[in-house]
Scaffold this active site. Structure first.
Site, mmCIF file in Angstrom:
data_model
loop_
_atom_site.group_PDB
_atom_site.id
_atom_site.type_symbol
_atom_site.label_atom_id
_atom_site.label_comp_id
_atom_site.label_asym_id
_atom_site.label_seq_id
_atom_site.Cartn_x
_atom_site.Cartn_y
_atom_site.Cartn_z
ATOM 1 N N ASP A 142 35.851 54.619 39.920
ATOM 2 C CA ASP A 142 35.626 54.192 38.543
ATOM 3 C C ASP A 142 34.557 55.034 37.862
ATOM 4 O O ASP A 142 34.665 55.349 36.669
ATOM 5 C CB ASP A 142 35.242 52.712 38.497
ATOM 6 C CG ASP A 142 36.446 51.803 38.699
ATOM 7 O OD1 ASP A 142 37.535 52.161 38.236
ATOM 8 O OD2 ASP A 142 36.290 50.744 39.309
ATOM 9 N N GLU A 154 29.369 51.734 38.555
ATOM 10 C CA GLU A 154 30.684 52.386 38.561
ATOM 11 C C GLU A 154 31.131 52.833 37.170
ATOM 12 O O GLU A 154 32.331 52.978 36.919
ATOM 13 C CB GLU A 154 31.725 51.466 39.206
ATOM 14 C CG GLU A 154 31.740 50.047 38.692
ATOM 15 C CD GLU A 154 32.667 49.144 39.489
ATOM 16 O OE1 GLU A 154 33.558 49.669 40.190
ATOM 17 O OE2 GLU A 154 32.521 47.914 39.397
ATOM 18 N N GLN A 214 27.386 46.826 41.595
ATOM 19 C CA GLN A 214 28.170 48.059 41.616
ATOM 20 C C GLN A 214 27.868 48.891 40.383
ATOM 21 O O GLN A 214 27.971 48.421 39.242
ATOM 22 C CB GLN A 214 29.660 47.750 41.691
ATOM 23 C CG GLN A 214 30.087 47.319 43.079
ATOM 24 C CD GLN A 214 31.587 47.465 43.282
ATOM 25 O OE1 GLN A 214 32.302 46.489 43.228
ATOM 26 N NE2 GLN A 214 32.030 48.688 43.512
ATOM 27 N N HIS A 253 40.401 43.478 43.788
ATOM 28 C CA HIS A 253 41.633 44.261 43.853
ATOM 29 C C HIS A 253 42.535 43.758 44.981
ATOM 30 O O HIS A 253 43.072 44.547 45.759
ATOM 31 C CB HIS A 253 41.311 45.737 44.059
ATOM 32 C CG HIS A 253 40.594 46.357 42.906
ATOM 33 N ND1 HIS A 253 41.180 46.537 41.671
ATOM 34 C CD2 HIS A 253 39.329 46.829 42.789
ATOM 35 C CE1 HIS A 253 40.320 47.104 40.847
ATOM 36 N NE2 HIS A 253 39.183 47.284 41.497
#
Length: 247
Positions: free
Chosen positions: A168, A142, A140, A39
């Site tokens: 998320d 998510e 992760q 990101h």
């Protein structure tokens, strides 16, 4: 990070500015910093510079990938990253894909390069025998799909730890940003219980730099705790300085 039961504190870098990385690495608060290329607009060249700055400050440097991609994994590890954080892992096959990309044959299928990690070719054998096997792979969790497959995911050998992606995960439940609703809490507890059974270190990225959340996550048993990120530290510092002037 060492394989023990203590808490390891870190944070996220989203800007390529070397001074920001240096300030955070030398602050004394963090044992690891993650360079976020999922990101952010940070380039591979900038990743290598940030890794160098972080490690010169005796802090471990991790890269949160933009995707589970073997070529990308190879490039950030050749740049010298101590480990990777793999986003959106939803199945055992996702884990195996990342692990295979991290390690040379016969363990994995990583291609051999002679970059910064290998001291540009002069210490390849040292890297292969001592450093490459210590690469930390953190996944992760998510999405609710990952929670449904969590025992299968954590059964794969080679995963050091996991991070909950709170935004998320809550979004996948239709509760974006609501971390206190029952469905999100249950998903967190299912994940944590499975991690304990499989010996996977639990991690949580606290978005807001809130001391209460920091204390709560430590009390809840998380061992790899990421505290906020560079830009939020700046913004919240401004909020604090001008609090009395806000209208």
């Amino acid at each position: 990070m060492k394989n023990d039961d203590r808490v390891y504190w870190g944070s996220w870098l989203t800007r390529p500015d070397p001074a920001i990385a240096e300030v955070m690495a030398k602050s004394g608060y963090f044992e690891w910093l993650t360079i976020d290329i999922e990101h952010s607009a940070i380039s591979i060249n900038q990743v290598e510079e940030l890794i160098r700055i972080i490690q010169l400050s005796k802090v471990e440097a991790y890269v949160r990938l933009s995707e589970n991609n073997a070529t990308l994994i190879k490039r950030v590890l050749d740049a010298g990253a101590d480990g990777i954080i793999v986003p959106m892992v939803n199945s055992a096959s996702d884990v195996k894909k990342a692990l295979h990309a991290c390690f040379y044959p016969p363990v994995g299928n990583r291609g051999v390069g002679l970059g910064r990690a290998q001291n540009y070719g002069t210490r390849f054998n040292e890297y292969k025998t001592s450093l490459e096997p210590e690469t930390k792979v953190i996944i992760q969790i998510e999405h609710i799909a990952a929670v449904k497959n969590i025992d299968e995911i954590f059964s794969v050998n080679g995963v050091y730890g996991y991070f909950i992606g709170p935004y998320d995960l809550s979004a996948s439940l239709g509760k974006a940003g609501n971390f206190t609703c029952q469905e999100v809490i249950e998903a967190l507890e299912i994940t944590k219980a499975s991690g304990i059974r499989h010996g996977i270190k639990p991690g949580y990225h606290i978005i807001e730099p809130d001391p209460r959340q920091v204390a709560n996550k430590k009390r809840e048993g998380y061992k790899i705790i990421g505290v906020s990120l560079d830009m939020l530290f700046l913004l919240r510092g401004l909020d604090h300085a001008f609090k009395s002037e806000k209208r």
